[in-house]
Design a protein around this motif. Structure first.
Motif, PDB file in Angstrom:
ATOM      1  N   HIS A 131      -4.952  -7.333  -6.089  1.00 36.58           N
ATOM      2  CA  HIS A 131      -4.842  -7.956  -4.760  1.00 36.58           C
ATOM      3  C   HIS A 131      -3.929  -9.175  -4.784  1.00 36.58           C
ATOM      4  CE1 HIS A 131      -8.150  -5.901  -2.651  1.00 36.58           C
ATOM      5  NE2 HIS A 131      -8.697  -5.819  -3.851  1.00 36.58           N
ATOM      6  N   LYS A 132      -3.145  -9.292  -3.755  1.00 36.17           N
ATOM      7  CA  LYS A 132      -2.390 -10.505  -3.438  1.00 36.17           C
ATOM      8  C   LYS A 132      -2.477 -10.685  -1.932  1.00 36.17           C
ATOM      9  CE  LYS A 132      -0.973 -12.361  -7.126  1.00 36.17           C
ATOM     10  NZ  LYS A 132      -1.498 -13.641  -7.474  1.00 36.17           N
ATOM     11  N   ARG A 133      -2.061 -11.838  -1.457  1.00 39.43           N
ATOM     12  CA  ARG A 133      -2.142 -12.097  -0.024  1.00 39.43           C
ATOM     13  C   ARG A 133      -1.401 -11.039   0.792  1.00 39.43           C
ATOM     14  NH1 ARG A 133       0.445 -17.301   1.914  1.00 39.43           N
ATOM     15  NH2 ARG A 133       1.445 -16.163   3.565  1.00 39.43           N
ATOM     16  N   VAL A 134      -0.301 -10.561   0.278  1.00 37.83           N
ATOM     17  CA  VAL A 134       0.537  -9.616   1.014  1.00 37.83           C
ATOM     18  C   VAL A 134      -0.019  -8.191   1.010  1.00 37.83           C
ATOM     19  CG1 VAL A 134       2.066  -9.038  -0.904  1.00 37.83           C
ATOM     20  CG2 VAL A 134       2.929  -8.934   1.424  1.00 37.83           C
ATOM     21  N   GLY A 135      -0.845  -7.846   0.011  1.00 37.50           N
ATOM     22  CA  GLY A 135      -1.364  -6.487  -0.028  1.00 37.50           C
ATOM     23  C   GLY A 135      -2.128  -6.182  -1.306  1.00 37.50           C
ATOM     24  N   GLU A 136      -2.328  -4.886  -1.524  1.00 33.21           N
ATOM     25  CA  GLU A 136      -3.089  -4.408  -2.678  1.00 33.21           C
ATOM     26  C   GLU A 136      -2.390  -3.196  -3.261  1.00 33.21           C
ATOM     27  OE1 GLU A 136      -7.340  -2.293  -3.784  1.00 33.21           O
ATOM     28  OE2 GLU A 136      -6.794  -2.566  -1.693  1.00 33.21           O
ATOM     29  N   ILE A 137      -2.508  -3.059  -4.573  1.00 31.92           N
ATOM     30  CA  ILE A 137      -2.050  -1.854  -5.250  1.00 31.92           C
ATOM     31  C   ILE A 137      -3.277  -1.223  -5.882  1.00 31.92           C
ATOM     32  CG2 ILE A 137      -0.631  -0.909  -7.106  1.00 31.92           C
ATOM     33  CD1 ILE A 137       1.363  -3.171  -6.489  1.00 31.92           C
ATOM     34  N   ASP A 138      -3.480   0.059  -5.593  1.00 32.19           N
ATOM     35  CA  ASP A 138      -4.691   0.737  -6.056  1.00 32.19           C
ATOM     36  C   ASP A 138      -4.726   0.889  -7.575  1.00 32.19           C
ATOM     37  OD1 ASP A 138      -5.746   1.086  -3.448  1.00 32.19           O
ATOM     38  OD2 ASP A 138      -4.429   2.812  -3.146  1.00 32.19           O
ATOM     39  N   ILE A 139      -3.625   1.379  -8.161  1.00 35.75           N
ATOM     40  CA  ILE A 139      -3.598   1.611  -9.609  1.00 35.75           C
ATOM     41  C   ILE A 139      -2.244   1.188 -10.166  1.00 35.75           C
ATOM     42  CG2 ILE A 139      -3.777   3.333 -11.465  1.00 35.75           C
ATOM     43  CD1 ILE A 139      -5.339   5.095  -9.399  1.00 35.75           C
ATOM     44  N   ILE A 140      -2.282   0.430 -11.250  1.00 37.35           N
ATOM     45  CA  ILE A 140      -1.066   0.087 -11.992  1.00 37.35           C
ATOM     46  C   ILE A 140      -1.225   0.690 -13.381  1.00 37.35           C
ATOM     47  CG2 ILE A 140       0.425  -1.754 -12.873  1.00 37.35           C
ATOM     48  CD1 ILE A 140      -0.819  -3.574 -10.666  1.00 37.35           C
ATOM     49  N   SER A 141      -0.210   1.450 -13.794  1.00 37.11           N
ATOM     50  CA  SER A 141      -0.271   2.092 -15.104  1.00 37.11           C
ATOM     51  C   SER A 141       1.094   2.014 -15.773  1.00 37.11           C
ATOM     52  CB  SER A 141      -0.705   3.556 -14.964  1.00 37.11           C
ATOM     53  OG  SER A 141       0.228   4.296 -14.197  1.00 37.11           O
ATOM     54  N   THR A 160       0.689   2.929  -8.080  1.00 33.86           N
ATOM     55  CA  THR A 160       0.224   4.125  -7.370  1.00 33.86           C
ATOM     56  C   THR A 160      -0.652   3.748  -6.189  1.00 33.86           C
ATOM     57  OG1 THR A 160       0.269   5.389  -9.430  1.00 33.86           O
ATOM     58  CG2 THR A 160      -0.988   6.324  -7.606  1.00 33.86           C
ATOM     59  N   GLU A 161      -0.283   4.244  -5.026  1.00 34.17           N
ATOM     60  CA  GLU A 161      -1.076   4.109  -3.806  1.00 34.17           C
ATOM     61  C   GLU A 161      -1.892   5.389  -3.654  1.00 34.17           C
ATOM     62  OE1 GLU A 161      -2.555   2.700  -0.089  1.00 34.17           O
ATOM     63  OE2 GLU A 161      -1.727   1.730  -1.864  1.00 34.17           O
ATOM     64  N   VAL A 162      -3.206   5.243  -3.531  1.00 31.42           N
ATOM     65  CA  VAL A 162      -4.097   6.391  -3.404  1.00 31.42           C
ATOM     66  C   VAL A 162      -4.526   6.532  -1.949  1.00 31.42           C
ATOM     67  CG1 VAL A 162      -6.295   7.415  -4.129  1.00 31.42           C
ATOM     68  CG2 VAL A 162      -4.937   6.067  -5.759  1.00 31.42           C
ATOM     69  N   ILE A 179       3.482  -2.719  -0.547  1.00 34.25           N
ATOM     70  CA  ILE A 179       3.302  -2.304  -1.940  1.00 34.25           C
ATOM     71  C   ILE A 179       4.395  -2.912  -2.813  1.00 34.25           C
ATOM     72  CG2 ILE A 179       3.391  -0.319  -3.515  1.00 34.25           C
ATOM     73  CD1 ILE A 179       2.068   1.315  -1.180  1.00 34.25           C
ATOM     74  N   VAL A 180       5.629  -2.856  -2.343  1.00 33.07           N
ATOM     75  CA  VAL A 180       6.757  -3.404  -3.118  1.00 33.07           C
ATOM     76  C   VAL A 180       6.595  -4.913  -3.297  1.00 33.07           C
ATOM     77  CG1 VAL A 180       9.243  -3.825  -3.107  1.00 33.07           C
ATOM     78  CG2 VAL A 180       8.364  -1.553  -2.541  1.00 33.07           C
ATOM     79  N   LEU A 181       6.212  -5.632  -2.251  1.00 34.30           N
ATOM     80  CA  LEU A 181       6.025  -7.081  -2.358  1.00 34.30           C
ATOM     81  C   LEU A 181       4.869  -7.422  -3.311  1.00 34.30           C
ATOM     82  CD1 LEU A 181       6.544  -8.130   1.372  1.00 34.30           C
ATOM     83  CD2 LEU A 181       8.081  -8.593  -0.566  1.00 34.30           C
ATOM     84  N   THR A 182       3.798  -6.639  -3.250  1.00 31.18           N
ATOM     85  CA  THR A 182       2.673  -6.863  -4.161  1.00 31.18           C
ATOM     86  C   THR A 182       3.071  -6.533  -5.595  1.00 31.18           C
ATOM     87  OG1 THR A 182       1.193  -6.299  -2.336  1.00 31.18           O
ATOM     88  CG2 THR A 182       0.226  -6.361  -4.538  1.00 31.18           C
ATOM     89  N   ALA A 183       3.842  -5.472  -5.771  1.00 36.25           N
ATOM     90  CA  ALA A 183       4.336  -5.118  -7.108  1.00 36.25           C
ATOM     91  C   ALA A 183       5.238  -6.221  -7.650  1.00 36.25           C
ATOM     92  CB  ALA A 183       5.091  -3.790  -7.065  1.00 36.25           C
TER      93      ALA A 183
END
Length: 128
Positions: free
Chosen positions: A31-41, A50-52, A75-79
């Motif tokens: 999690h970050k203020r701008v968004g969330e990423i479900d899975i990082i691998s 990966t967005e689920v 997603i890109v900003l959170t990444a």
């Protein structure tokens, strides 16, 4: 089963599939203020974000379609935030995972589809 439980079950199924394919799970629900990423691998030369999307079978909107330009941008900003906190030589890649469930009180997973390199950092779909 509520929406949160379905989402968690879908993420668990995607993690299992990613592990089966040789990925190493780095983080979940980043999690970050701008968004969330479900899975990082990590996989080969990539760090994979990966967005689920979990959906009932034969839903009106597919999981792939649900990740619109606005969602891709988040997603890109959170990444980018994750990458700034975790420097790596790995190339970023953005995948979308679609999990389909049966309808009803005790849904079962029908399918897990992973669209590799589904969009680029500039937010343009690369999957048809």
């Amino acid at each position: 089963m509520n929406k949160t439980d379905k989402g968690r079950l879908g993420e668990d199924a995607v993690c299992a599939e990613l592990l089966r394919r040789g990925h190493k799970i780095i983080a979940r629900n980043y999690h970050k203020r701008v968004g969330e990423i479900d899975i990082i691998s990590s996989f080969e030369r990539f760090v994979v974000f990966t967005e689920v999307k979990a959906r009932e079978i034969r839903g009106l909107v597919s999981g792939l379609e649900a990740v619109n330009f606005t969602k891709q941008k988040k997603i890109v900003l959170t990444a980018d935030a994750w990458l700034s906190e975790n420097p790596t030589d790995l190339q970023p890649r953005y995948d979308i995972a679609e999990v389909e469930f049966t309808r009803g009180e005790l849904p079962r997973i029908v399918s897990v589809k992973i669209y590799e390199d589904a969009f680029s950092a500039d937010g343009i779909y690369t999957v048809n």
